[in-house]
Design a protein around this motif. Structure first.
Motif, mmCIF file in Angstrom:
data_model
loop_
_atom_site.group_PDB
_atom_site.id
_atom_site.type_symbol
_atom_site.label_atom_id
_atom_site.label_comp_id
_atom_site.label_asym_id
_atom_site.label_seq_id
_atom_site.Cartn_x
_atom_site.Cartn_y
_atom_site.Cartn_z
ATOM 1 N N VAL A 200 0.833 -1.203 0.000
ATOM 2 C CA VAL A 200 0.000 0.000 0.000
ATOM 3 C C VAL A 200 0.866 1.250 0.000
ATOM 4 O O VAL A 200 0.607 2.217 -0.718
ATOM 5 N N LEU A 201 1.912 1.236 0.828
ATOM 6 C CA LEU A 201 2.804 2.398 0.881
ATOM 7 C C LEU A 201 3.451 2.661 -0.477
ATOM 8 O O LEU A 201 3.545 3.813 -0.927
ATOM 9 N N LEU A 202 3.896 1.593 -1.119
ATOM 10 C CA LEU A 202 4.524 1.757 -2.435
ATOM 11 C C LEU A 202 3.519 2.278 -3.460
ATOM 12 O O LEU A 202 3.827 3.178 -4.256
ATOM 13 N N ARG A 203 2.312 1.697 -3.419
ATOM 14 C CA ARG A 203 1.290 2.128 -4.376
ATOM 15 C C ARG A 203 0.882 3.577 -4.153
ATOM 16 O O ARG A 203 0.632 4.324 -5.093
ATOM 17 N N SER A 204 0.827 3.987 -2.870
ATOM 18 C CA SER A 204 0.416 5.357 -2.575
ATOM 19 C C SER A 204 1.423 6.364 -3.112
ATOM 20 O O SER A 204 1.060 7.481 -3.511
ATOM 21 N N GLU A 205 2.712 5.983 -3.125
ATOM 22 C CA GLU A 205 3.730 6.890 -3.646
ATOM 23 C C GLU A 205 3.642 7.029 -5.170
ATOM 24 O O GLU A 205 4.062 8.032 -5.743
ATOM 25 N N LEU A 206 3.057 6.031 -5.805
ATOM 26 C CA LEU A 206 2.952 6.066 -7.266
ATOM 27 C C LEU A 206 1.715 6.816 -7.752
ATOM 28 O O LEU A 206 1.647 7.225 -8.916
ATOM 29 N N ILE A 207 0.741 6.999 -6.858
ATOM 30 C CA ILE A 207 -0.531 7.578 -7.296
ATOM 31 C C ILE A 207 -0.345 8.995 -7.835
ATOM 32 O O ILE A 207 -0.929 9.366 -8.857
ATOM 33 N N GLU A 208 0.469 9.801 -7.148
ATOM 34 C CA GLU A 208 0.668 11.174 -7.609
ATOM 35 C C GLU A 208 1.304 11.202 -9.004
ATOM 36 O O GLU A 208 0.904 11.983 -9.874
ATOM 37 N N LYS A 209 2.274 10.320 -9.212
ATOM 38 C CA LYS A 209 2.907 10.264 -10.533
ATOM 39 C C LYS A 209 1.901 9.841 -11.601
ATOM 40 O O LYS A 209 1.867 10.399 -12.697
ATOM 41 N N ILE A 210 1.096 8.832 -11.248
ATOM 42 C CA ILE A 210 0.072 8.383 -12.204
ATOM 43 C C ILE A 210 -0.913 9.504 -12.484
ATOM 44 O O ILE A 210 -1.344 9.715 -13.616
ATOM 45 N N TYR A 211 -1.256 10.243 -11.417
ATOM 46 C CA TYR A 211 -2.194 11.349 -11.541
ATOM 47 C C TYR A 211 -1.671 12.416 -12.506
ATOM 48 O O TYR A 211 -2.391 12.912 -13.374
ATOM 49 N N LEU A 212 -0.384 12.749 -12.368
ATOM 50 C CA LEU A 212 0.195 13.788 -13.215
ATOM 51 C C LEU A 212 0.428 13.300 -14.650
ATOM 52 O O LEU A 212 0.304 14.060 -15.606
ATOM 53 N N GLN A 213 0.766 12.007 -14.769
ATOM 54 C CA GLN A 213 1.124 11.476 -16.077
ATOM 55 C C GLN A 213 -0.083 10.972 -16.868
ATOM 56 O O GLN A 213 -0.151 11.145 -18.092
ATOM 57 N N LYS A 214 -1.038 10.346 -16.159
ATOM 58 C CA LYS A 214 -2.138 9.698 -16.870
ATOM 59 C C LYS A 214 -3.512 10.307 -16.580
ATOM 60 O O LYS A 214 -4.501 9.889 -17.170
ATOM 61 N N GLY A 215 -3.566 11.220 -15.618
ATOM 62 C CA GLY A 215 -4.820 11.901 -15.395
ATOM 63 C C GLY A 215 -5.586 11.375 -14.189
ATOM 64 O O GLY A 215 -5.227 10.380 -13.553
ATOM 65 N N VAL A 216 -6.675 12.066 -13.881
ATOM 66 C CA VAL A 216 -7.425 11.795 -12.664
ATOM 67 C C VAL A 216 -8.149 10.452 -12.725
ATOM 68 O O VAL A 216 -8.317 9.781 -11.708
ATOM 69 N N ASP A 217 -8.599 10.030 -13.887
ATOM 70 C CA ASP A 217 -9.326 8.764 -13.978
ATOM 71 C C ASP A 217 -8.444 7.587 -13.590
ATOM 72 O O ASP A 217 -8.853 6.700 -12.828
ATOM 73 N N GLU A 218 -7.222 7.583 -14.124
ATOM 74 C CA GLU A 218 -6.304 6.498 -13.808
ATOM 75 C C GLU A 218 -5.909 6.539 -12.331
ATOM 76 O O GLU A 218 -5.819 5.500 -11.659
ATOM 77 N N ALA A 219 -5.702 7.756 -11.807
ATOM 78 C CA ALA A 219 -5.368 7.904 -10.394
ATOM 79 C C ALA A 219 -6.521 7.436 -9.517
ATOM 80 O O ALA A 219 -6.315 6.820 -8.466
#
Length: 385
Positions: A200-219
Motif C-alpha cells: 500500500v505504501l509503495l502504491r500510494s507513492e505512485l498515485i501522484e505520478k500516475i495522476y500527473l502522467q495519466k490523469g485523474v481517472d487512472e489515479a
C-alpha cells in the motif's frame, strides 16, 4: 522452613483473574485506538481524493489563465508599440485585460500551492495512521494470545504443579508455548497484512505520478485498488484474531466451528478440505473443545503452509470413551528425523495432547504426505465440566 508447603495454589486463580481483567481492559483500549485510527484514515482518504481532484482542476485552470495572460501581454505589447493605431478604449481594455489575467493567475497558483501542501500533509498523516492501525492490530493479536493462555492453560497450574520444581518447569513450558504462538501470529501478520500494507505504501507513492502522467481517472482507479488492499489487510488481521479464539466454539460447539473454519481456509488457500464427523456427535467440556479445535487448527495450518497439499482430510470420531482425530494431507511430507522450522509447533501439539492424557501419532515421508492421528480419553475430561 519450606515455602512451598504454605503456598496455596488457589491464589493463582485470584492472580490470574486480576491479570486477565487488566490485560482485557488494555486490549479494549488498544482496539479502540485502532478503530479510531481506522475511521480517521478513511475520512482522510476521502478528503485526499477531493483535494487531488481540486489540485487537478486548479492546475488546468492555471494553465488556461497562463495562456490567456500571455496572449493579453502580447496584445498589450502590440498596443504599446503602436500606440498611435489604437483608440483610447482599446488601449484601456488591453491594460485591464492583462492586469486581470495576471491577478487571476497569481491567485490560482497560490491556491494550487495551498492545496498541494494540504495534500502532502494528509498523505503524511495517512502513513502515520497506517502504522498506528498496524501496530494496534498486532498488539491486539498478541494480547489475545496471552489472554487465551491465561484463561485456559495457566488455569491448570494449581492442579498440575506438585512442588516448586514442577511449577518452575511448567511455567517455562507455558512461556515457550506463548512464544511459539506469538511467533506464529507474528509470521502470519508479516506474511499477510504487513506485506499488504507495505505494498500500500509503495502504491500510494505512485498515485501522484500516475495522476500527473495519466490523469485523474487512472489515479482514481489506483485509489480504489489502494482502498481494497487496505480492506484486505484488515480482513486478514481480523481473521488471525478470530483464529485465536472463535466465539462460535462456545455457542455452536466443535464440529460446526470446525466446518466454518475449514471452509474459510479452503476458500482462502484453494486447497480442498473435507471434514467428516462420525459417531455420537455431542458437546464436550469447553476446555476440551478449545484444545481439540487448536490441535486440528495447527495440523491444518501446517499442511497449508508447509506441505503444498492439494487435498486435506479431517475426520473426528466420537466414541463412548474416546475422541479420535485424523488429519491427512497429500502434500510433500517431511523427514521426521530432521529438525524442521515447524518442529516446535509439533512439540506444542504433543504437549497439549499430554495435558489431555491422550496420544498422538505422526507419520510422514518425503513425497508421501503426512498423517496425524490423535486419541483423547473422554472419561479423563469429566473433571473439566
Amino acid at each position: 522452613m519450606n515455602p512451598t508447603k504454605t503456598f496455596d495454589p488457589s491464589s493463582i486463580d485470584s492472580i490470574l483473574d486480576k491479570t486477565i481483567a487488566t490485560v482485557t481492559e488494555s486490549k479494549e483500549q488498544i482496539f479502540d485506538i485502532g478503530e479510531q485510527s481506522r475511521e480517521e484514515f478513511e475520512r482522510l482518504s476521502r478528503e485526499l481524493k477531493e483535494i487531488r481532484e481540486l489540485v487537478l482542476e486548479t492546475i488546468q485552470r492555471g494553465d488556461v489563465l497562463e495562456t490567456k495572460a500571455r496572449l493579453a501581454r502580447t496584445k498589450l505589447a502590440e498596443v504599446s508599440k503602436h500606440f498611435e493605431r489604437y483608440g483610447e478604449e482599446e488601449i484601456k481594455q488591453a491594460y485591464e485585460s492583462a492586469s486581470q489575467f495576471q491577478v487571476e493567475l497569481i491567485s490560482t497558483r497560490q491556491k494550487e500551492t495551498s492545496l498541494r501542501e494540504r495534500r502532502d500533509d494528509i498523505e503524511r498523516r495517512l502513513l502515520s495512521l497506517e502504522e498506528t492501525v498496524e501496530r494496534a492490530e498486532r498488539l491486539v493479536s498478541q494480547i489475545s494470545v496471552v489472554l487465551s493462555y491465561l484463561d485456559s492453560d495457566l488455569r491448570k497450574v494449581g492442579e498440575i504443579v506438585k512442588g516448586a520444581k514442577e511449577k518452575q518447569d511448567f511455567g517455562l513450558q507455558i512461556i515457550e508455548a506463548q512464544e511459539e504462538e506469538r511467533g506464529r501470529v507474528s509470521r502470519e501478520i508479516h506474511d499477510g497484512p504487513a506485506q499488504m500494507l507495505a505494498n500500500v505504501l509503495l502504491r500510494s507513492e505512485l498515485i501522484e505520478k500516475i495522476y500527473l502522467q495519466k490523469g485523474v481517472d487512472e489515479a482514481h482507479r489506483e485509489l480504489k485498488d489502494l482502498r481494497q488492499m487496505v480492506k484486505n489487510a484488515l480482513i486478514e488481521v481480523r481473521r488471525i484474531i478470530y483464529d485465536l479464539r472463535p466465539m462460535a466454539l462456545d455457542d455452536l460447539g466443535l464440529i460446526p466451528t470446525l466446518e466454518k473454519y475449514l471452509r474459510t481456509v479452503s476458500e482462502s488457500t484453494g486447497i480442498q478440505i473435507d471434514l467428516k464427523s462420525l459417531g455420537n456427535e455431542r458437546r464436550l467440556p469447553s476446555k476440551m473443545e478449545v484444545a481439540t479445535y487448536r490441535l486440528i487448527q495447527e495440523s491444518v495450518q501446517n499442511a497449508c503452509k508447509h506441505a503444498r497439499a492439494v487435498e486435506i482430510k479431517v475426520k473426528v470420531e466420537f466414541q463412548d470413551e474416546l475422541l479420535s482425530i485424523l488429519v491427512r494431507d497429500d502434500g510433500i511430507g517431511f523427514d521426521q528425523t530432521q529438525k524442521k522450522d515447524r518442529s516446535f509447533g509439533i512439540i506444542g501439539m504433543k504437549e497439549r495432547v499430554d495435558l489431555l492424557e491422550g496420544t498422538i501419532k505422526i507419520e510422514s515421508n518425503p513425497g508421501k504426505g503426512t498423517m496425524i492421528f490423535i486419541q483423547i480419553p473422554l472419561s479423563k475430561q469429566e473433571a473439566w465440566k
